[in-house]
Design a protein around this motif. Sequence first.
Motif, short mmCIF file in Angstrom:
data_model
loop_
_atom_site.label_atom_id
_atom_site.label_comp_id
_atom_site.label_asym_id
_atom_site.label_seq_id
_atom_site.Cartn_x
_atom_site.Cartn_y
_atom_site.Cartn_z
N VAL A 1 0.88 -1.16 0.00
CA VAL A 1 0.00 0.00 0.00
C VAL A 1 0.92 1.21 0.00
N CYS A 2 0.75 2.06 -1.01
CA CYS A 2 1.63 3.21 -1.19
C CYS A 2 0.82 4.50 -1.22
N PHE A 3 1.45 5.56 -0.76
CA PHE A 3 0.88 6.90 -0.86
C PHE A 3 1.58 7.56 -2.03
N LEU A 4 0.82 7.88 -3.08
CA LEU A 4 1.39 8.42 -4.31
C LEU A 4 0.64 9.67 -4.72
N ILE B 1 7.99 5.50 -10.69
CA ILE B 1 8.16 6.49 -9.64
C ILE B 1 9.41 7.31 -9.94
N THR B 2 9.26 8.64 -9.93
CA THR B 2 10.39 9.54 -10.18
C THR B 2 10.53 10.49 -8.99
N GLU B 3 11.56 11.32 -9.03
CA GLU B 3 11.77 12.31 -7.97
C GLU B 3 10.65 13.33 -7.90
N GLU B 4 9.92 13.51 -8.99
CA GLU B 4 8.81 14.46 -9.01
C GLU B 4 7.59 13.96 -8.23
N ASN B 5 7.51 12.66 -8.00
CA ASN B 5 6.37 12.10 -7.28
C ASN B 5 6.50 12.30 -5.78
N ASN B 6 5.37 12.54 -5.14
CA ASN B 6 5.28 12.51 -3.68
C ASN B 6 4.94 11.06 -3.36
N PHE B 7 5.92 10.28 -2.90
CA PHE B 7 5.78 8.82 -2.82
C PHE B 7 6.25 8.29 -1.48
N LEU B 8 5.46 7.38 -0.91
CA LEU B 8 5.80 6.72 0.34
C LEU B 8 5.22 5.31 0.32
#
Length: 146
Positions: A94-97, A127-134
Amino acid sequence: MIAHKSGSLTFFTPEAVDGASAHFFDAGVSAGFPSPAEDFKEQRLSLDEELVKNKEATFYAKVSGQSMIGAGLDDNDLLVIDRSLEPTNNKIAVCFLDGEFTVKRLRVSNGEVWLQPENPDYPIIHITEENNFLIWGIVTNVIKKV
């Protein structure tokens, strides 16, 4: 359980109930020919003890959508998510994107991360550096209604 709605997933915080267990027949249930009833040994079974390894880091979430049907995750299935597990390649997470929660298979290679759906109608997400990803947690079990 306490529910929290966030995007396409509804999260539930488990509440332990002392003595909450169900009857469990240790002999197994035959999907072929019936087994004589005297072969069964009755015990007690707690689903919390079977499905939850780290109570403080475990949450439940209800699936919304069809992007993971190839992995056996159907709309309205209940996921058991452990936030203490290390995310690794090929795990379902489960990811926060970019402001929303999603459940996808992790693909990690050469320092790059992709979120792979298990339905060909949905695109693979790079997923790139531009994404807000966790990576929020790892799916350990799925509970289905029949």
